[in-house]
Design a protein around this motif. Structure first.
Motif, PDB file in Angstrom:
ATOM      1  N   ARG A  10     -27.890 -60.319  11.666  1.00 45.49           N
ATOM      2  CA  ARG A  10     -26.448 -60.565  11.554  1.00 45.49           C
ATOM      3  C   ARG A  10     -25.751 -60.496  12.914  1.00 45.49           C
ATOM      4  O   ARG A  10     -24.876 -61.312  13.209  1.00 45.49           O
ATOM      5  CB  ARG A  10     -25.836 -59.567  10.596  1.00 45.49           C
ATOM      6  N   ARG A  14     -23.478 -63.510  14.415  1.00 49.35           N
ATOM      7  CA  ARG A  14     -22.050 -63.353  14.723  1.00 49.35           C
ATOM      8  C   ARG A  14     -21.767 -63.674  16.195  1.00 49.35           C
ATOM      9  O   ARG A  14     -20.770 -64.322  16.512  1.00 49.35           O
ATOM     10  CB  ARG A  14     -21.576 -61.939  14.405  1.00 49.35           C
ATOM     11  N   GLU A  17     -21.917 -67.430  16.556  1.00 45.67           N
ATOM     12  CA  GLU A  17     -20.687 -68.054  16.059  1.00 45.67           C
ATOM     13  C   GLU A  17     -19.581 -67.955  17.097  1.00 45.67           C
ATOM     14  O   GLU A  17     -18.863 -68.927  17.352  1.00 45.67           O
ATOM     15  CB  GLU A  17     -20.229 -67.375  14.760  1.00 45.67           C
TER      16      GLU A  17
END
Length: 109
Positions: A10, A14, A17
């Motif tokens: 994760r 993130r 992104e």
């Protein structure tokens, strides 16, 4: 530059992104915090660019200064990234639009 087989966690997603969107992030490591925009990410490091205006004590010859931080992913404790911000008025309008209209008594009844 992104790797062909990026890690599947994760934190990496993130940060990726934020890198793709040009979003500002805040990173916390043991004893320090960093803020800026990711400019590089691989399976081991993220590079974060911080732009800021010089204060009165610094040379004013440059309109802004920059610092680039290279942070080892395994040392990151927390990452914060902005989400959409709403004004109080916008939030109130949204709530009003979601609430059912109050029932009125029919005066003819």
């Amino acid at each position: 530059m992104l790797e062909k087989n990026p890690p599947s966690n994760r934190l990496y997603h993130r940060l990726n992104e934020a890198l793709q969107n040009g979003s500002k992030i805040w990173i916390e490591v043991q004893g320090d915090r960093y803020a800026g925009r990711p400019i590089y990410l691989d399976s081991e490091f993220v590079e974060v660019l911080c732009l800021y205006a010089p204060d009165k004590n610094e040379a004013a010859s440059e309109p802004c200064l920059s610092t680039t931080w290279l942070i080892r992913l395994s040392q990151i404790i927390a990452v914060a990234y902005p989400s959409e911000q709403w004004s109080a008025d916008r939030f109130t309008r949204l709530l009003q639009a979601q609430s059912p209209a109050p029932e009125r008594e029919d005066p003819a009844a």
